[in-house]
Design a protein around this motif. Structure first.
Motif: not given
Length: 459
Positions: A421-427
């Motif tokens: 699965i995707p795992m993205v953190f942003f900001g």
């Protein structure tokens, strides 16, 4: 899959071992968020929204935040009730989900006695009806879909409505009612949920003060589109094209409303989905479709062989689901047979079923972890809870799909197509970069907890 995202704990700890499990005390299936002590709010006279986190055995990120920051707000919204409930945790300020009978976002008395006025206004906005009239058409030129399967693939959806455009408005009330129930199988559902996210942020003033707030957004149509059409379909491709564009609009909204340095986003999924077995077969992959009735009959027959060998007179087989087999051990126990012996005998017979790769007993799964080269054993231990999981858990063969109908696909295995699965953190609080080590859904909540703590220190 939603509970590990919000709690940082595996199903063995959260107690949410599946969407449903067999309740040994009642002899019936139990839904993961069902709570007969609460009622629906906003559902009209036909009240089916008996939903709460009563079955969730661990606190969630929102609960941790509210303990350390009482002024913080926590909300959870989704297309599915279980998504909103399990991500929201035990004490959110609100949890809302789509009700497919009324075509409105609703809640339960666990959270509130009435819907906020702004949500009633949102529900009256006519979004479901607008999507019903518009229909689902390709977003991109036809040539851009050549990376996907041909549009007319026989076992997609209901084995009949498999091609673009998908139109719904036949002018009949029955068609309108069917679309209200089925909108979650279109990209319009998640576009509507993101509309709701924007409205909630404004109306509840999230991010408007120094106390950090959390909004969980469950984009539930991804799952249902995947079930219907499979991951290699033009419909799934079009869904994600539309979702990507709508997420871009959502980020622009956050930039305008909060400022680009004042929010953090985490994006992940609770699972993947298996390609249609018929597509895999034509690619030379040994795949099969096992209808639920045949699945149940095969497991029952194998359990009967074990019963005969043990000299028992009453059926051992009590129930089954995709996780495994639940046994009736009353007679064997009364005759002095150890439960572990009975489960071992049943597991041995279940391993001979053609679509079964392995069978693991409750005794093996509850034993103290030890070094083992048995494939996937530790993953199944992480998913095992003695009072809710089957007596014998099953690992299907890699491309053996169990489904109740001859069309569509599903998930629920330990294989890559389900677990990658995707795992993205942003900001805010997230440095740019790519991490290549293996991570898990249980990493999301503690990572965000660290981000919140960092941002609070820096503010």
């Amino acid at each position: 899959g939603h509970a590990p995202i919000s709690t940082g704990c595996t199903p063995a700890r959260t107690g949410i071992v599946g969407n449903d499990w067999f309740d040994r005390s009642t002899g019936a299936d139990a839904y993961c968020t069902y709570d007969d002590s609460v009622s629906g709010v906003g559902t009209g006279a036909d009240d089916k929204a008996h939903q709460s986190p009563r079955n969730l055995r661990r606190s969630a990120l929102g609960d941790w935040l509210k303990e350390s920051s009482p002024a913080s707000k926590v909300f959870s919204i989704a297309g599915k009730d279980r998504s909103a409930v399990l991500m929201g945790g035990r004490k959110p300020d609100g949890a809302f989900w789509y009700d497919d009978t009324t075509g409105r976002y609703v809640t339960s008395t666990y959270y509130a006695k009435s819907l906020p006025a702004w949500l009633d206004t949102f529900n009256d906005g006519g979004r479901v009806q607008a999507a019903f009239r518009t229909g689902w058409h390709r977003t991109l030129p036809l040539d851009d879909y050549l990376i996907s399967n041909e549009d007319a693939f026989a076992t997609e959806n209901d084995c009949a409505d498999t091609t673009f455009p998908h139109t719904f408005d036949t002018g009949s009330p029955a068609a309108a009612s069917a679309f209200t129930k089925g909108i979650m199988q279109t990209p319009f559902a998640d576009e509507m949920t993101l509309d709701l996210a924007e409205r909630l942020i404004v109306e509840e003033r999230l991010g408007a003060d120094r106390a950090p707030d959390i909004l969980w957004v469950g984009l539930s149509a991804a799952d249902i589109v995947g079930h219907a059409y499979g991951p290699l379909s033009q419909e799934t491709q079009d869904y994600y094209v539309r979702l990507d564009r709508r997420l871009g609009v959502f980020l622009e909204f956050l930039d305008r409303r909060l400022g680009s340095s004042n929010y953090t986003i985490a994006l992940t999924s609770d699972h993947g989905v298996m390609p249609l077995p018929e597509e895999l077969t034509r690619r030379g992959v040994p795949a099969s479709r096992v209808l639920t009735k045949d699945y149940t009959a095969a497991l029952n027959a194998a359990t009967e062989v074990a019963r005969t060998e043990l000299g028992l007179s009453k059926p051992l087989f009590r129930s089954s689901n995709y996780m495994g087999v639940y046994l009736d051990l009353a007679e064997s126990t009364s005759r002095g047979l150890a439960p572990a012996e009975v489960r071992n005998r049943v597991a041995d017979k279940l391993r001979s079923v053609p679509f079964v790769a392995d069978a693991m007993t409750a005794d093996e799964l509850s034993a103290s972890p030890a070094t083992s080269d048995r494939p996937y054993l530790e993953l199944y231990r992480h998913s095992f809870s003695a009072d809710r999981s089957p007596d014998v858990m099953l690992r299907p063969k890699e491309y053996a799909l169990t489904r109740w109908k001859t069309c569509g696909t599903s998930h629920g295995t330990p294989y890559r197509f389900d677990t990658h699965i995707p795992m993205v953190f942003f900001g805010a609080g997230v440095p740019a970069g790519l991490r290549t080590e293996r991570v898990h859904t249980t990493d999301l909540a503690p990572t965000l907890d660290d981000v919140i703590a960092y941002v609070k220190r820096m503010s």
